[in-house]
Every structure is written in structure tokens, then in C-alpha cells.
Scaffold this motif. Sequence first.
Motif, PDB file in Angstrom:
ATOM      1  N   UNK A 153     -27.927  -4.403  39.612  1.00 17.27           N
ATOM      2  CA  UNK A 153     -28.703  -4.160  38.399  1.00 17.27           C
ATOM      3  C   UNK A 153     -28.842  -2.693  38.052  1.00 17.27           C
ATOM      4  N   UNK A 154     -27.962  -1.843  38.596  1.00 19.98           N
ATOM      5  CA  UNK A 154     -27.997  -0.413  38.280  1.00 19.98           C
ATOM      6  C   UNK A 154     -26.582   0.143  38.291  1.00 19.98           C
ATOM      7  N   UNK A 155     -26.213   0.866  37.229  1.00 21.69           N
ATOM      8  CA  UNK A 155     -24.894   1.505  37.147  1.00 21.69           C
ATOM      9  C   UNK A 155     -24.897   2.909  37.742  1.00 21.69           C
ATOM     10  N   UNK A 156     -26.074   3.424  38.084  1.00 23.17           N
ATOM     11  CA  UNK A 156     -26.196   4.815  38.501  1.00 23.17           C
ATOM     12  C   UNK A 156     -25.409   5.098  39.775  1.00 23.17           C
ATOM     13  N   UNK A 160     -24.616   5.079  45.048  1.00 26.10           N
ATOM     14  CA  UNK A 160     -23.548   5.421  45.982  1.00 26.10           C
ATOM     15  C   UNK A 160     -23.971   6.585  46.882  1.00 26.10           C
ATOM     16  N   UNK A 161     -24.636   7.571  46.288  1.00 24.22           N
ATOM     17  CA  UNK A 161     -25.110   8.723  47.053  1.00 24.22           C
ATOM     18  C   UNK A 161     -26.092   8.274  48.134  1.00 24.22           C
ATOM     19  N   UNK A 162     -27.043   7.403  47.774  1.00 23.24           N
ATOM     20  CA  UNK A 162     -28.021   6.913  48.747  1.00 23.24           C
ATOM     21  C   UNK A 162     -27.348   6.134  49.874  1.00 23.24           C
ATOM     22  N   UNK A 163     -26.359   5.327  49.539  1.00 23.61           N
ATOM     23  CA  UNK A 163     -25.675   4.548  50.572  1.00 23.61           C
ATOM     24  C   UNK A 163     -24.945   5.463  51.552  1.00 23.61           C
ATOM     25  N   UNK A 335     -24.176  -5.000  37.558  1.00 27.25           N
ATOM     26  CA  UNK A 335     -23.431  -4.107  38.425  1.00 27.25           C
ATOM     27  C   UNK A 335     -23.998  -4.140  39.833  1.00 27.25           C
ATOM     28  N   UNK A 336     -23.133  -3.982  40.825  1.00 26.44           N
ATOM     29  CA  UNK A 336     -23.593  -3.973  42.202  1.00 26.44           C
ATOM     30  C   UNK A 336     -22.802  -2.995  43.048  1.00 26.44           C
TER      31      UNK A 336
END
Length: 453
Positions: A153-156, A160-163, A335-336
Motif C-alpha cells: 500500500x505504499x509506492x515510496x 526499500x531503504x528501511x528494509x 504496491x508491495x
Amino acid sequence: MANKPSIPKGTRDFSPLEMAKRNYIFNTIKEVYSLYGFQQIETPAMENLQTLMGKYGEEGDKLLFKVLNSGDYLNKVSDEELAERNVLRLASRICEKGLRYDLTVPFARYVVMHRDELQLPFKRYQFQPVWRADRPQKGRYREFYQFDGDVVGSDSLLNEVELMQIIDTVFTRFGIRVQIKINNRKILSGIAEVIGEADKIVDITVAIDKLDKIGLENVNAELREKGVSEDAVAKLQPIISLSGTNEEKLEVMAKFLQSSEIGMKGVEETRFVLDTLKGLELKNEIQFDLTLARGLNYYTGAIFEVKALDVQMGSITGGGRYDNLTGIFGMPGISGVGISFGVDRIFDVLNDLDAYPKDAMLATRVLFINFGDKETAYCLPIVKKLREAGIRTEMYPESAKMKKQMSYANTKQIPFVALAGENEINEGKVTVKNMETGNQEMVSVDELIGMLS
């Protein structure tokens, strides 16, 4: 004579010590996910086959464990169909369910079924076993655990940075040196487009993904076998073998892909993630790797893979963005992005490195020796107080010989032994022995709790 019991190949039993190690892994990853606001869910071991089939590519579908329908599962199958021995067709008639292959597709199904209950973006973690009908070998099992974290539910690209931060934090806590590899399926699509083989993107990525395992010559042979032209294979060579810093490789790809809109989008996304991570000072190296393809069809953006640097082992974590996965279940536009920790491989890496903290392996903290009914009656209320204080405590159940009870403590690696005889009972105290140093002293119950807390 009874048959000797056994377990299926590719599965394992775990002893109490091994479970202590695995729980250390689970608890460490859970703590890190929770720091980032992820919440836990679970899904069934079995899914409907229509949920699983077609989501992992042709090779993945072959590795699905299928579950026979209950009852007379052959009643709808004709003799002609049985005689034909078409395995795939028969399976579709007699199997409606299968064991889950991973946790991502069941999660996509979960999101669609529970869409009205979810607050988007939804951040979930999940650790459960998955099953693959693969050939067992070192680091590869038929039944194994995954530990996933996903954001939907987020395209940001901040997700990816957090992961990447989560991966870095987890392996730093484990004391495992890793290399985090990142690529983007849009870049791979752009490459296929530029070399004139856009319709063979899946064949190209599946082949490139095997570079570490089978080498460049065999990758090229597989590309030719799949119908990729000689000219296209030649154009791929400098891309597959690209070296340099992340910035240098991105510059080369920006020039190579300048005629491809989707390829340039992939370069921009990768550059944003890498540039943002520079300011966050990861403890482990992150490398832009064009040979990273991850052969699952549902990735559409960033893709990740983690390799241990000090142990010979395959990928121990992987993942990526899958913008269109929930669309397969009738919910387009969600989005996921997610990662999956390979718990069983991490377990093997930590074993090889002997990197488990000693405290994490301890179960019982103190064992009370049983001298008989009178002494046991005195010790049991003390045992109760220690447990109420959160101290893992055992009372030996029988008044066996002292040597046997001490041997029990040694075998279980219990660090302290407590005992109470006539002197201790008269003074309202217990004698506690440090099993490592051999030192012992008589202490009050409160002093004992303070010592062991």
C-alpha cells in the motif's frame, strides 16, 4: 522386527539446544521488525493450488508439494487418464491444495481477503515453515522456515531503504558479516529491450540469476538454448561482467539504457536507494549487482539478496518489490515490497561461525538438589519465589545420588546449583554453587534472587 523410524529427506528434528539457537534467531529478527512498526500475522500451511500455481514461474511450479484430495480422490479420473500417465493433468484432477512454497504469495492472498480490515500502508512480519520439492543439499531443505517482512500500500522507495536498514541491523546483531546485493527488475527489462529481446525477459533473468552457480559459459549456453540471438548474447557480455563502484556501474547503465524508459526508471530508483543509504551509515557493504535477477516472476522493481562473507553458503536473505502481485487475486493497484530471512541457512551460518551468545543458549538458570521430603518441602516455596522473579528454576524430582543430580546439571549446562540441608534450613538460607568456578556460599533467598537476576 519393527522398521527403524526415519524422517523424510530434506527435513530435520531439532534438539532443545538447537531450538534455543533457533529461538535466538527468531527473537532477534522479531525485535528488529518491531522497531520499524511491523506486526505479526500467520497463514495456513496449505493453500488452494489455484492460489499458488503460476506465481513462481515454470520452475517454481514444479517444486510445489501437492496434497491429495481427501476421500476417493480417483473417483473423477477415468481409466484412460490413468493409463495416459500425464502427471501434471492428473495432479490437477486429484489435488486441490498444496503446501505453501513461500510466505509472499499467501500474504498477497491475505491482503486481498482482508482488505477492509487493513490500514494501508500495512507492514507485516511472519515466520512459518514453507515446503519445496527440491533436491536436498547443504543449506537447501524441503521443509524450512522463512521470516518475512513486507509493506503493502505504499509506492515510496523509503520502504526499500528501511528494509536494507533492517537487514543490516539484523546481521550486525548476529555478528555475521554480509554483503547486501541490490538490483532492479526495471533495469533488467531495459537491458532486454535494448538488446532486442524484450519478449525473453524471463528467460534472460532466470539464466543470469544462475551466474554464480553455473558460470558465464553455461549462462550463455542457456540463453542460446532459450532462443536469445547471438548478437543479443554478445551485447549482454559487458553488462554481465560490469565492475567498479556502485556509482560507476550506475553511470554505465544510465548510458547503456538511455533509449529505454523503463530501464532509466530502474536506474533512478536504484540511485535513490543507494544515495539515501549513504547517509545512514550501514555496517555492511551494499553492492549494485547486475547479475542479481532472482528468478521469480512477480518482482517488478528493486530486488535484494544477502550473502554471508565468512561462510560458503547460498543466499541467506532475499526479496524485492512486487507491484502487481495482488492484482493476480483481483486487487490491482496495490504496491508491495518485502524481504525474507532464510532462518535455516542463518542457523547453519551461526553454527559454522560459533557465533551464538552464551546467554541465549542457557535454559535453566539454577537447579535445586533433592535430598528428601523434608528438604524438598523447604525448597519448593523458594523455587516458587525464584520463578515469580523470572528466574528459570528446576527442582530435581527425585532424591537420587548427589553425583547423578550434579551430572544432570552439567549435561544441561545449568550454571548454578542450590541445596539446603539441616544447617541451611535452620538459618533460613540455601547454599549456592557456581558450576563454572566451583565457588559456593550460603545466602538468603533475596540474595539468591539478586545473584541470579
